[in-house]
Design a protein around this motif. Structure first.
Motif, PDB file in Angstrom:
ATOM      1  N   MET A 287       0.867  -1.189   0.000  1.00  0.00           N
ATOM      2  CA  MET A 287       0.000   0.000   0.000  1.00  0.00           C
ATOM      3  C   MET A 287       0.896   1.229   0.000  1.00  0.00           C
ATOM      4  O   MET A 287       1.394   1.629   1.045  1.00  0.00           O
ATOM      5  CB  MET A 287      -0.865   0.000   1.270  1.00  0.00           C
ATOM      6  N   ASP A 288       1.102   1.816  -1.160  1.00  0.00           N
ATOM      7  CA  ASP A 288       2.089   2.903  -1.239  1.00  0.00           C
ATOM      8  C   ASP A 288       1.473   4.174  -1.833  1.00  0.00           C
ATOM      9  O   ASP A 288       0.535   4.103  -2.627  1.00  0.00           O
ATOM     10  CB  ASP A 288       3.282   2.432  -2.095  1.00  0.00           C
TER      11      ASP A 288
ATOM     12  N   TYR B  81       0.996  -4.819   3.423  1.00  0.00           N
ATOM     13  CA  TYR B  81       2.282  -4.308   3.923  1.00  0.00           C
ATOM     14  C   TYR B  81       1.999  -2.960   4.574  1.00  0.00           C
ATOM     15  O   TYR B  81       1.722  -1.972   3.897  1.00  0.00           O
ATOM     16  CB  TYR B  81       3.235  -4.155   2.735  1.00  0.00           C
ATOM     17  N   ALA B  82       2.053  -2.940   5.890  1.00  0.00           N
ATOM     18  CA  ALA B  82       1.638  -1.746   6.624  1.00  0.00           C
ATOM     19  C   ALA B  82       2.816  -0.943   7.156  1.00  0.00           C
ATOM     20  O   ALA B  82       2.746   0.286   7.269  1.00  0.00           O
ATOM     21  CB  ALA B  82       0.734  -2.145   7.780  1.00  0.00           C
ATOM     22  N   PHE B  83       3.909  -1.640   7.517  1.00  0.00           N
ATOM     23  CA  PHE B  83       5.086  -0.946   8.057  1.00  0.00           C
ATOM     24  C   PHE B  83       6.298  -1.837   7.855  1.00  0.00           C
ATOM     25  O   PHE B  83       6.313  -2.988   8.284  1.00  0.00           O
ATOM     26  CB  PHE B  83       4.878  -0.649   9.550  1.00  0.00           C
TER      27      PHE B  83
ATOM     28  N   ASN C 172      10.982   1.456   7.550  1.00  0.00           N
ATOM     29  CA  ASN C 172      10.162   2.649   7.793  1.00  0.00           C
ATOM     30  C   ASN C 172      10.505   3.362   9.105  1.00  0.00           C
ATOM     31  O   ASN C 172      10.086   4.496   9.342  1.00  0.00           O
ATOM     32  CB  ASN C 172       8.665   2.328   7.732  1.00  0.00           C
TER      33      ASN C 172
ATOM     34  N   ARG D 182      11.917   7.014   9.087  1.00  0.00           N
ATOM     35  CA  ARG D 182      11.093   8.212   8.858  1.00  0.00           C
ATOM     36  C   ARG D 182      11.093   9.120  10.088  1.00  0.00           C
ATOM     37  O   ARG D 182      11.444   8.680  11.183  1.00  0.00           O
ATOM     38  CB  ARG D 182       9.665   7.771   8.502  1.00  0.00           C
TER      39      ARG D 182
ATOM     40  N   ARG E 250       0.997  -3.404  -6.201  1.00  0.00           N
ATOM     41  CA  ARG E 250       1.643  -2.245  -5.585  1.00  0.00           C
ATOM     42  C   ARG E 250       1.074  -0.979  -6.204  1.00  0.00           C
ATOM     43  O   ARG E 250       1.040  -0.841  -7.422  1.00  0.00           O
ATOM     44  CB  ARG E 250       3.165  -2.261  -5.748  1.00  0.00           C
TER      45      ARG E 250
ATOM     46  N   ARG F  39       8.973  -1.760  -7.460  1.00  0.00           N
ATOM     47  CA  ARG F  39       9.980  -2.484  -6.672  1.00  0.00           C
ATOM     48  C   ARG F  39       9.303  -3.204  -5.512  1.00  0.00           C
ATOM     49  O   ARG F  39       8.136  -2.951  -5.205  1.00  0.00           O
ATOM     50  CB  ARG F  39      11.055  -1.517  -6.165  1.00  0.00           C
TER      51      ARG F  39
ATOM     52  N   SER G 144      10.735  -3.399  -2.281  1.00  0.00           N
ATOM     53  CA  SER G 144      11.005  -2.770  -0.988  1.00  0.00           C
ATOM     54  C   SER G 144      11.056  -3.791   0.153  1.00  0.00           C
ATOM     55  O   SER G 144      10.402  -3.625   1.183  1.00  0.00           O
ATOM     56  CB  SER G 144       9.967  -1.680  -0.690  1.00  0.00           C
TER      57      SER G 144
HETATM   58  C1  IPE Z   1       6.987  -0.002   1.262  1.00  0.00           C
HETATM   59  O1  IPE Z   1       6.792   1.320   0.939  1.00  0.00           O
HETATM   60  C2  IPE Z   1       6.546  -0.267   2.673  1.00  0.00           C
HETATM   61  C3  IPE Z   1       5.116  -0.201   2.917  1.00  0.00           C
HETATM   62  C4  IPE Z   1       4.184   0.024   2.028  1.00  0.00           C
HETATM   63  C5  IPE Z   1       4.709  -0.448   4.266  1.00  0.00           C
HETATM   64  P1  IPE Z   1       7.942   2.413   1.103  1.00  0.00           P
HETATM   65  O2  IPE Z   1       7.351   3.698   0.671  1.00  0.00           O
HETATM   66  O3  IPE Z   1       8.510   2.359   2.460  1.00  0.00           O
HETATM   67  O4  IPE Z   1       9.052   1.907   0.074  1.00  0.00           O
HETATM   68  P2  IPE Z   1      10.185   2.691  -0.698  1.00  0.00           P
HETATM   69  O5  IPE Z   1      10.911   3.510   0.319  1.00  0.00           O
HETATM   70  O6  IPE Z   1       9.509   3.547  -1.715  1.00  0.00           O
HETATM   71  O7  IPE Z   1      11.009   1.625  -1.332  1.00  0.00           O
END
Ligand code: IPE
Ligand code: IPE
Ligand code: MG
Length: 254
Positions: free
Chosen positions: A33-34, A76-78, A82, A85, A202, A208, A210
């Motif tokens: 989930m991005d 994929y939540a965390f 992460n 951040r 995604r 990617r 990740s």
């Molecule tokens: C992947 O997304 C992680 C989650 C969705 C929880 P990120 O935003 O952290 O990945 P990158 O930094 O773009 O690779």
């Protein structure tokens, strides 16, 4: 105010639903989930507003999975990365499980959903751990959709831990080195007992992984969309499944 800023969510017709239900439904769908931060930025809002909005999308995807009789939904939540951040954002993200479950848990119970966590929850704040443990515990006897949150999850650390445990078990004589197979490795992972994702989605245009499920995704079908997670709607979700239904999975055969 947020409602006005949200793209109108599109739902699918009953005909589309019927069509999709006639096809092959992925048993396990995994979603990265991005795009929450970018969604908020586009609206001049703080990044966390995107995370809050993204939570509503989780509700709707769970509902769609139930309708389609998907067996496992991994979100994929965390990630283990992460933590890099800003503290304010991490703090906000750590409050989301509690926020989500305080409203959703009764509904999840009603819908026969079983909550599961994949990831190292020991490092999470006490209130986050408490919320997710309670959800796992109260839904443990449900036998509907498995809603699997990848929380503080990273595939490399998962694999490393699996190798360490295997090594320890070999040394202790619990595991016979000669009998280590792909199934053995699979069993030592945090996803033990779950089938591999059939479909990986995604959002947000990033192409990617990740650090997500490197072992488990070896033969999954991938589907990417430019749509940012807070905008992801039922139509997008069905689009992904329809794309999956057009794929020919060969697993190296002909
Ligand atoms: C992947 O997304 C992680 C989650 C969705 C929880 P990120 O935003 O952290 O990945 P990158 O930094 O773009 O690779
Ligand atoms: C995904 O959205 C949520 C998490 C990784 C927790 P992001 O926060 O990564 O949003 P972008 O990618 O910065 O837009
Ligand atoms: Mg991101």
């Amino acid at each position: 105010m947020l409602n006005k800023l949200t793209r109108r969510k599109k739902t699918v017709s009953d005909d589309t639903k019927k069509d999709v239900l006639h096809g092959d439904i992925p048993v396990h769908i995994a979603i990265i989930m991005d795009g929450n931060g970018r969604w908020a930025k586009q609206r001049g809002l703080p990044r966390v507003a995107g995370h809050r909005e993204g939570m509503n999308v989780v509700r709707s995807v769970v509902r769609s999975c139930n309708e389609l009789d998907v067996k496992i939904l991994t979100l994929y939540a965390f990630s283990t990365e992460n933590w890099k951040r800003p503290k304010t954002e991490v703090d906000f993200l750590m409050k989301l499980p509690e926020k989500f479950l305080s409203v959703e848990l009764p509904k999840l119970i009603e819908e026969n959903v079983r909550v599961r966590i994949t990831g190292d929850i020991e490092r999470l704040p006490e209130f986050t751990k408490k919320a997710v443990n309670e959800a796992v515990e109260t839904t443990k006897n449900n036998n509907g959709l498995i809603l699997n949150f990848a929380l503080n999850y990273g595939s490399r650390s998962e694999l490393m831990d699996a190798f360490k445990s295997m090594y320890a078990d070999v040394r202790e004589g619990v595991l016979d080195e000669q009998h280590i197979s792909e199934e053995t490795v699979t069993d030592y992972l945090m996803t033990s007992g779950l089938s591999e994702p059939d479909l990986l989605i995604r959002t947000s245009g990033e192409i990617r992984l990740s650090n997500f499920m490197l072992w488990q995704l070896a033969y999954s079908e991938f589907w990417f969309t430019e749509v940012l997670w807070p905008d992801f709607d039922q139509e997008n979700f069905y689009e992904a499944i329809q794309a999956y239904q057009q794929r020919q999975r060969r697993y190296g055969g002909v």
